[in-house]
Motif scaffolding. Structure first.
Motif, PDB file in Angstrom:
ATOM      1  N   CYS A  56       0.817  -1.214   0.000  1.00 53.69           N
ATOM      2  CA  CYS A  56       0.000   0.000   0.000  1.00 53.69           C
ATOM      3  C   CYS A  56       0.849   1.262   0.000  1.00 53.69           C
ATOM      4  CB  CYS A  56      -0.922   0.000   1.218  1.00 53.69           C
ATOM      5  SG  CYS A  56      -2.103  -1.372   1.250  1.00 53.69           S
ATOM      6  N   ASP A  57       2.106   1.146   0.388  1.00 58.50           N
ATOM      7  CA  ASP A  57       2.977   2.316   0.416  1.00 58.50           C
ATOM      8  C   ASP A  57       3.534   2.674  -0.953  1.00 58.50           C
ATOM      9  OD1 ASP A  57       2.614   2.439   3.180  1.00 58.50           O
ATOM     10  OD2 ASP A  57       4.306   1.067   3.548  1.00 58.50           O
ATOM     11  N   TRP A  58       3.444   1.763  -1.919  1.00 60.02           N
ATOM     12  CA  TRP A  58       3.987   2.052  -3.247  1.00 60.02           C
ATOM     13  C   TRP A  58       3.057   1.566  -4.360  1.00 60.02           C
ATOM     14  CZ3 TRP A  58       5.189  -2.552  -5.825  1.00 60.02           C
ATOM     15  CH2 TRP A  58       5.410  -3.675  -5.020  1.00 60.02           C
ATOM     16  N   THR A  59       1.770   1.798  -4.180  1.00 67.84           N
ATOM     17  CA  THR A  59       0.802   1.389  -5.200  1.00 67.84           C
ATOM     18  C   THR A  59       0.962   2.163  -6.508  1.00 67.84           C
ATOM     19  OG1 THR A  59      -0.782   2.940  -4.211  1.00 67.84           O
ATOM     20  CG2 THR A  59      -0.911   0.634  -3.523  1.00 67.84           C
ATOM     21  N   ASP A  60       1.579   3.356  -6.445  1.00 62.82           N
ATOM     22  CA  ASP A  60       1.768   4.127  -7.673  1.00 62.82           C
ATOM     23  C   ASP A  60       2.734   3.449  -8.645  1.00 62.82           C
ATOM     24  OD1 ASP A  60       0.076   6.016  -6.638  1.00 62.82           O
ATOM     25  OD2 ASP A  60       1.673   7.315  -5.883  1.00 62.82           O
ATOM     26  N   TRP A  61       3.529   2.490  -8.147  1.00 64.39           N
ATOM     27  CA  TRP A  61       4.481   1.799  -9.013  1.00 64.39           C
ATOM     28  C   TRP A  61       3.840   0.651  -9.785  1.00 64.39           C
ATOM     29  CZ3 TRP A  61       9.592   3.348  -9.478  1.00 64.39           C
ATOM     30  CH2 TRP A  61      10.038   4.280  -8.545  1.00 64.39           C
ATOM     31  N   LEU A  62       2.676   0.194  -9.344  1.00 69.20           N
ATOM     32  CA  LEU A  62       2.078  -0.996  -9.941  1.00 69.20           C
ATOM     33  C   LEU A  62       1.767  -0.853 -11.432  1.00 69.20           C
ATOM     34  CD1 LEU A  62      -0.317  -2.208  -7.100  1.00 69.20           C
ATOM     35  CD2 LEU A  62       1.903  -3.127  -7.752  1.00 69.20           C
ATOM     36  N   PRO A  63       1.275   0.299 -11.909  1.00 69.63           N
ATOM     37  CA  PRO A  63       0.990   0.388 -13.361  1.00 69.63           C
ATOM     38  C   PRO A  63       2.198   0.179 -14.256  1.00 69.63           C
ATOM     39  CG  PRO A  63      -0.130   2.152 -12.175  1.00 69.63           C
ATOM     40  CD  PRO A  63       0.789   1.489 -11.206  1.00 69.63           C
ATOM     41  N   TYR A  64       3.408   0.396 -13.712  1.00 66.97           N
ATOM     42  CA  TYR A  64       4.606   0.194 -14.527  1.00 66.97           C
ATOM     43  C   TYR A  64       4.966  -1.284 -14.680  1.00 66.97           C
ATOM     44  CZ  TYR A  64       5.228   5.194 -13.726  1.00 66.97           C
ATOM     45  OH  TYR A  64       5.039   6.545 -13.659  1.00 66.97           O
ATOM     46  N   GLY A  65       4.326  -2.146 -13.882  1.00 65.07           N
ATOM     47  CA  GLY A  65       4.638  -3.566 -13.966  1.00 65.07           C
ATOM     48  C   GLY A  65       4.326  -4.152 -15.334  1.00 65.07           C
ATOM     49  N   GLN A  66       3.153  -3.791 -15.894  1.00 66.50           N
ATOM     50  CA  GLN A  66       2.791  -4.318 -17.201  1.00 66.50           C
ATOM     51  C   GLN A  66       3.712  -3.789 -18.294  1.00 66.50           C
ATOM     52  OE1 GLN A  66       0.521  -6.639 -17.595  1.00 66.50           O
ATOM     53  NE2 GLN A  66       0.786  -6.769 -19.804  1.00 66.50           N
TER      54      GLN A  66
END
Length: 501
Positions: free
Chosen positions: A68-78
């Motif tokens: 939850c502290d770095w959810t902004d990074w998740l879109p870069y996973g794809q």
């Protein structure tokens, strides 16, 4: 089927079933993280279908995910995953040509399974992105090696079943991964549920046999002899698979160096006009198919169901591709038919969506286009293996796969209207790409039931499409248009025949 053939097929089926788990991981991860992070505020997390999640509990009922502290990074996973697929296209063919398809496949499958476990143990943003990129590399290498291995262990008359069977297993994995993700309430549970089944099945892959054609070209006859001693069925199968090589009366060739063919020989093969033409056509077909397939997937619209249900039905819509081999046509007619139907269905679906037509009709046409373009994709994968000589087959397959990955990246650049509807430019791209590819297929030979080529000379001997003789057609048309009584030759022949009797 011989025991070795069954060993190849069911192991590759497992590989492709689990391959889809991490392919759609970012879709599941975003849904799970949103729900688990909202739980700490004591709110009810809405789902994609408009309802409330089963996980909407108070903060006392669960522990806060560190993600939850770095959810902004998740879109870069794809994005990193797509970059990994691109990198895998660059290196997958070359290393499998050098070290063998079995070796590369085993290494990539083991690394792929480990990549699913690492984020559960170490949920760090930079590590997660690096692991997603590595997962993409392994996924692409597994695709390249698996299709080649399945085709080279299949008799020419049944090659289409091998390339249709693997995407079918991938579709089953898409349907199987959705319930596992739905049952996962946290980041850790999600990765463990998707990674542990792969880890359990890893020992089963160790007995996977190597490609017999690769062993024969590398003069590893001891391994082939061991395969032949496995059973009489395996010996007979290997004789059928390698009959064109065992019966050659050609001049003795100089033995390959341990590192494989000389770079100059490979360059000569790649520069040959026949290889270049086929490489251009197959690269275009792959890029156009990627544009249309992902364009349909991303613009098909919402069906009013949650992300897990959408993934399940997405996999279910692709399952009928297994029936394509029942169509008793060659590679070229099936490819042309699938590309034409995909382009037509895509155009009608997108056109009706702009005209606010019945959503059921729009969805049906979109799923038909997706099914057809997927059929064209796995046929083109098989076609790419059959069109190129063994010396450069994996390199050419990697270049074709690279074109597919570039098409995936270019798809994000296709413009859309400000209100979210599909633009006219996108409609033209999605529908015209397969149509043009349908015409280019006319320049390719028919490879159905033909032994795999080992050299450019073998490629030249493949059945080529011949343009119609216009002069002969014109003469035949004039002859057929004449009345029967005006055909003197026919009358003379009749009188001569009667007089002789």
């Amino acid at each position: 089927m011989s025991p070795l053939q069954r060993s190849v097929y069911w192991r590759l089926a497992l590989v492709f079933f689990f391959l889809s788990f991490l392919f759609f991981l970012d879709v599941f991860a975003a849904a799970v993280v949103v729900v688990s992070c909202r739980r700490v505020n004591g709110t009810m997390a809405p789902t994609a279908g408009g309802g409330q999640s089963r996980l909407g509990e108070s903060s006392e009922s669960g522990k806060r995910d560190s993600v939850c502290d770095w959810t902004d990074w998740l879109p870069y996973g794809q994005t990193l995953y797509m970059v990994g697929l691109l990198l895998g296209s660059l290196v997958g063919g070359a290393i499998s040509d050098r070290y063998g398809k079995r070796t590369v496949l085993l290494v990539c499958v083991y690394v792929h399974a480990a990549c699913g476990l690492v984020p559960a143990v170490l949920p760090q943003p930079f590590l997660y992105l690096a692991v997603r990129c590595l997962t993409g590399v392994c996924c692409c290498c597994v695709n390249i090696c698996s299709f080649s291995l399945a085709v080279e262990w299949t008799l020419p008359a049944a090659r289409l079943w091998a390339s249709a069977f693997l995407p079918f297993c991938f579709s089953l994995g898409t349907m199987g991964g959705a319930p596992l993700a739905w049952l996962s309430s946290t980041w850790t549970q999600l990765h463990l549920s998707l990674a542990l089944p792969q880890l359990v099945c890893l020992p089963l892959y160790l007995s996977l046999p190597e490609s017999p054609r690769w062993l024969l070209l590398r003069k590893r006859t001891k391994v082939l002899e061991r395969y032949e001693c496995n059973s009489p069925e395996d010996k007979h199968c290997l004789e059928l698979l390698l009959w064109s090589d065992l019966q050659k009366d050609s001049e003795p060739q100089k033995e390959e160096p341990p590192g494989g063919h000389a770079p100059s020989d490979i360059i000569i093969h790649l520069k040959h006009p026949t290889v270049l033409l086929r490489l251009f056509i197959m690269s275009y077909l792959s890029a156009a198919s990627a544009l249309t397939y992902f364009g349909i997937c991303m613009n098909i619209g919402s069906f009013g169901v949650g992300v897990y249900s959408a993934q399940f039905f997405s996999g279910l819509s692709e399952a009928p591709c297994l029936l394509v081999p029942l169509v008793r046509l060659g590679r070229r007619p099936i490819s042309m038919l699938a590309l034409f139907l995909s382009g037509a269905a895509c155009f009608l679906s997108l056109l009706l969506s702009r005209c606010n037509a019945d959503p059921v009709l729009v969805m049906s046409l979109a799923l038909l286009g997706k099914l057809c373009i997927l059929g064209a994709l796995f046929i083109s994968t098989l076609y790419s293996i059959e069109l190129f000589p063994t010396v450069v087959r994996q390199r050419c397959a990697s270049l074709v796969n690279l074109s597919f990955r570039l098409g995936c990246l270019v798809n994000s650049l296709v413009p859309s209207t400000p209100n979210g509807a599909i633009s006219l430019a996108a409609m033209v791209v999605y529908s015209s790409g397969p149509m043009v590819g349908c015409g280019l297929c006319l320049l390719l030979p028919e490879t159905s039931g033909v032994p795999l080529p080992d050299s450019v000379e073998d490629c030249e001997r493949q059945p080529r499409p011949r343009p119609p003789n216009m002069a002969a057609l014109w003469r035949a048309r004039k002859l057929m248009s004449r009345k029967p009584e005006t055909l003197p030759s026919e009358t003379e022949d009749t009188h001569t025949h009667t007089h002789t009797h």
